[in-house]
Write a protein that holds these residues in place. Sequence first.
Motif, PDB file in Angstrom:
ATOM      1  N   ALA A  14      -7.014  -6.725  13.695  1.00  0.00           N
ATOM      2  CA  ALA A  14      -7.007  -7.908  12.822  1.00  0.00           C
ATOM      3  C   ALA A  14      -6.841  -7.507  11.359  1.00  0.00           C
ATOM      4  O   ALA A  14      -6.145  -8.177  10.588  1.00  0.00           O
ATOM      5  N   ILE A  15      -7.460  -6.394  10.966  1.00  0.00           N
ATOM      6  CA  ILE A  15      -7.283  -5.893   9.596  1.00  0.00           C
ATOM      7  C   ILE A  15      -5.819  -5.529   9.372  1.00  0.00           C
ATOM      8  O   ILE A  15      -5.218  -5.913   8.358  1.00  0.00           O
ATOM      9  N   ALA A  16      -5.234  -4.813  10.321  1.00  0.00           N
ATOM     10  CA  ALA A  16      -3.818  -4.437  10.213  1.00  0.00           C
ATOM     11  C   ALA A  16      -2.926  -5.678  10.163  1.00  0.00           C
ATOM     12  O   ALA A  16      -1.947  -5.725   9.411  1.00  0.00           O
ATOM     13  N   GLN A  17      -3.268  -6.694  10.941  1.00  0.00           N
ATOM     14  CA  GLN A  17      -2.504  -7.950  10.943  1.00  0.00           C
ATOM     15  C   GLN A  17      -2.591  -8.630   9.576  1.00  0.00           C
ATOM     16  O   GLN A  17      -1.601  -9.167   9.068  1.00  0.00           O
ATOM     17  N   GLY A  18      -3.782  -8.621   8.966  1.00  0.00           N
ATOM     18  CA  GLY A  18      -3.941  -9.201   7.635  1.00  0.00           C
ATOM     19  C   GLY A  18      -3.096  -8.499   6.592  1.00  0.00           C
ATOM     20  O   GLY A  18      -2.540  -9.133   5.687  1.00  0.00           O
ATOM     21  N   ILE A  19      -2.974  -7.190   6.724  1.00  0.00           N
ATOM     22  CA  ILE A  19      -2.109  -6.421   5.815  1.00  0.00           C
ATOM     23  C   ILE A  19      -0.648  -6.791   6.068  1.00  0.00           C
ATOM     24  O   ILE A  19       0.121  -7.008   5.147  1.00  0.00           O
ATOM     25  N   TRP A  20      -0.273  -6.876   7.342  1.00  0.00           N
ATOM     26  CA  TRP A  20       1.112  -7.222   7.692  1.00  0.00           C
ATOM     27  C   TRP A  20       1.486  -8.605   7.173  1.00  0.00           C
ATOM     28  O   TRP A  20       2.597  -8.810   6.690  1.00  0.00           O
ATOM     29  N   GLN A  21       0.563  -9.571   7.256  1.00  0.00           N
ATOM     30  CA  GLN A  21       0.873 -10.931   6.816  1.00  0.00           C
ATOM     31  C   GLN A  21       1.238 -10.984   5.337  1.00  0.00           C
ATOM     32  O   GLN A  21       1.941 -11.898   4.916  1.00  0.00           O
ATOM     33  N   ARG A  22       0.768 -10.048   4.562  1.00  0.00           N
ATOM     34  CA  ARG A  22       1.081 -10.006   3.120  1.00  0.00           C
ATOM     35  C   ARG A  22       2.084  -8.895   2.812  1.00  0.00           C
ATOM     36  O   ARG A  22       2.067  -8.326   1.727  1.00  0.00           O
TER      37      ARG A  22
ATOM     38  N   GLY B 196     -14.308   8.258   6.056  1.00  0.00           N
ATOM     39  CA  GLY B 196     -14.728   7.370   7.145  1.00  0.00           C
ATOM     40  C   GLY B 196     -15.492   6.183   6.576  1.00  0.00           C
ATOM     41  O   GLY B 196     -16.563   6.366   5.998  1.00  0.00           O
ATOM     42  N   VAL B 197     -14.949   4.985   6.694  1.00  0.00           N
ATOM     43  CA  VAL B 197     -15.560   3.793   6.094  1.00  0.00           C
ATOM     44  C   VAL B 197     -16.051   2.834   7.174  1.00  0.00           C
ATOM     45  O   VAL B 197     -15.479   2.743   8.251  1.00  0.00           O
ATOM     46  N   THR B 198     -17.127   2.129   6.850  1.00  0.00           N
ATOM     47  CA  THR B 198     -17.659   1.125   7.769  1.00  0.00           C
ATOM     48  C   THR B 198     -17.509  -0.286   7.203  1.00  0.00           C
ATOM     49  O   THR B 198     -17.771  -1.258   7.902  1.00  0.00           O
ATOM     50  N   VAL B 199     -17.095  -0.395   5.943  1.00  0.00           N
ATOM     51  CA  VAL B 199     -16.801  -1.692   5.333  1.00  0.00           C
ATOM     52  C   VAL B 199     -15.401  -1.614   4.749  1.00  0.00           C
ATOM     53  O   VAL B 199     -15.071  -0.668   4.024  1.00  0.00           O
ATOM     54  N   LEU B 200     -14.569  -2.596   5.093  1.00  0.00           N
ATOM     55  CA  LEU B 200     -13.208  -2.696   4.557  1.00  0.00           C
ATOM     56  C   LEU B 200     -13.007  -4.093   4.003  1.00  0.00           C
ATOM     57  O   LEU B 200     -13.475  -5.069   4.596  1.00  0.00           O
ATOM     58  N   ARG B 201     -12.314  -4.172   2.873  1.00  0.00           N
ATOM     59  CA  ARG B 201     -11.960  -5.486   2.321  1.00  0.00           C
ATOM     60  C   ARG B 201     -10.468  -5.469   2.013  1.00  0.00           C
ATOM     61  O   ARG B 201      -9.958  -4.533   1.404  1.00  0.00           O
ATOM     62  N   VAL B 202      -9.790  -6.526   2.447  1.00  0.00           N
ATOM     63  CA  VAL B 202      -8.360  -6.700   2.194  1.00  0.00           C
ATOM     64  C   VAL B 202      -8.209  -7.930   1.301  1.00  0.00           C
ATOM     65  O   VAL B 202      -8.609  -9.031   1.678  1.00  0.00           O
ATOM     66  N   THR B 203      -7.640  -7.719   0.118  1.00  0.00           N
ATOM     67  CA  THR B 203      -7.456  -8.794  -0.855  1.00  0.00           C
ATOM     68  C   THR B 203      -5.977  -9.052  -1.045  1.00  0.00           C
ATOM     69  O   THR B 203      -5.244  -8.152  -1.452  1.00  0.00           O
ATOM     70  N   PRO B 204      -5.488 -10.262  -0.759  1.00  0.00           N
ATOM     71  CA  PRO B 204      -4.063 -10.541  -0.968  1.00  0.00           C
ATOM     72  C   PRO B 204      -3.725 -10.542  -2.453  1.00  0.00           C
ATOM     73  O   PRO B 204      -4.555 -10.872  -3.298  1.00  0.00           O
ATOM     74  N   LEU B 205      -2.492 -10.155  -2.741  1.00  0.00           N
ATOM     75  CA  LEU B 205      -1.995 -10.169  -4.112  1.00  0.00           C
ATOM     76  C   LEU B 205      -1.051 -11.347  -4.291  1.00  0.00           C
ATOM     77  O   LEU B 205      -0.319 -11.715  -3.370  1.00  0.00           O
TER      78      LEU B 205
ATOM     79  N   ALA C 202      -2.739   5.410  14.050  1.00  0.00           N
ATOM     80  CA  ALA C 202      -2.697   4.729  12.755  1.00  0.00           C
ATOM     81  C   ALA C 202      -2.421   3.255  13.026  1.00  0.00           C
ATOM     82  O   ALA C 202      -1.410   2.904  13.625  1.00  0.00           O
ATOM     83  N   TYR C 203      -3.342   2.412  12.590  1.00  0.00           N
ATOM     84  CA  TYR C 203      -3.194   0.971  12.792  1.00  0.00           C
ATOM     85  C   TYR C 203      -2.371   0.332  11.685  1.00  0.00           C
ATOM     86  O   TYR C 203      -1.710  -0.674  11.905  1.00  0.00           O
ATOM     87  N   ALA C 204      -2.450   0.886  10.484  1.00  0.00           N
ATOM     88  CA  ALA C 204      -1.717   0.329   9.340  1.00  0.00           C
ATOM     89  C   ALA C 204      -1.299   1.475   8.438  1.00  0.00           C
ATOM     90  O   ALA C 204      -2.019   2.460   8.291  1.00  0.00           O
ATOM     91  N   LEU C 205      -0.128   1.321   7.844  1.00  0.00           N
ATOM     92  CA  LEU C 205       0.413   2.311   6.920  1.00  0.00           C
ATOM     93  C   LEU C 205       0.937   1.557   5.711  1.00  0.00           C
ATOM     94  O   LEU C 205       1.540   0.487   5.850  1.00  0.00           O
TER      95      LEU C 205
ATOM     96  N   TRP D 267      -1.304  -2.015  -2.122  1.00  0.00           N
ATOM     97  CA  TRP D 267      -0.878  -1.422  -0.847  1.00  0.00           C
ATOM     98  C   TRP D 267       0.287  -2.265  -0.356  1.00  0.00           C
ATOM     99  O   TRP D 267       0.130  -3.444  -0.075  1.00  0.00           O
ATOM    100  N   ARG D 268       1.447  -1.654  -0.236  1.00  0.00           N
ATOM    101  CA  ARG D 268       2.616  -2.363   0.286  1.00  0.00           C
ATOM    102  C   ARG D 268       2.886  -1.886   1.703  1.00  0.00           C
ATOM    103  O   ARG D 268       3.105  -0.698   1.951  1.00  0.00           O
ATOM    104  N   TYR D 269       2.865  -2.828   2.615  1.00  0.00           N
ATOM    105  CA  TYR D 269       3.034  -2.584   4.048  1.00  0.00           C
ATOM    106  C   TYR D 269       4.263  -1.729   4.335  1.00  0.00           C
ATOM    107  O   TYR D 269       5.344  -1.954   3.788  1.00  0.00           O
TER     108      TYR D 269
END
Length: 195
Positions: A88-96, A13-22, A141-144, A122-124
């Motif tokens: 929004a986090i899931a959308q950021g993953i989807w955009q990449r 269970g996390v309260t901070v998430l960071r999404v970094t594009p590759l 599940a918001y993102a896989l 992490w590949r969408y």
Amino acid sequence: MKDEEITAPRYMGVTVLRVTPLDEDGSPDHQWAMTYHLDEPVMFGIGTVEPLPTFTREYTHITISIRRSIVGALVAEFEHPQYRDIGAIAQGIWQRRRTGVAVEGWAEYEPGTWWYAIVPWWRYMADPEQWPLKELPEHRAYALGECLTVDGYAWPEPGPFPSPHNPSPGTQLVMGVTNVVPPAPGFPPFPGAAA
């Protein structure tokens, strides 16, 4: 995932998430990393893909091959108070989805110490409903994402550990305990910006 199922889900269970594009070559583009702080935890899940065995018949022998891979998921309650942020986090993953992202999570362990985890590549995956929620009926599940292997990772400055080492070849997940404070919400400060 045809003829496959995700088994043995494990969560942090996390309260901070960071999404970094590759980038195209799989290198993290840290200047565009987006950090989210949540009031209530989101579950950072990892599971194993268990495909059905495939049988190959040759004239002299039969080969049975079983390939296992790891997938990650971001899971939260239907009624999570920050469901829009999680979307929004899931959308950021989807955009990449073409090049992938690195996904990191922090959970406070005790004052001044955090559990930390990163999937460096992490590949969408298109259908988050494949994630098993039998034990969590009020969640979704918001993102896989497929956790692809890496032979190294260019850590940001400052790194999530006091002196992070390069992951071993074939790494899919790094976990540990750290006393390095998670990054502030939003994008990192622009290099050279006034303090």
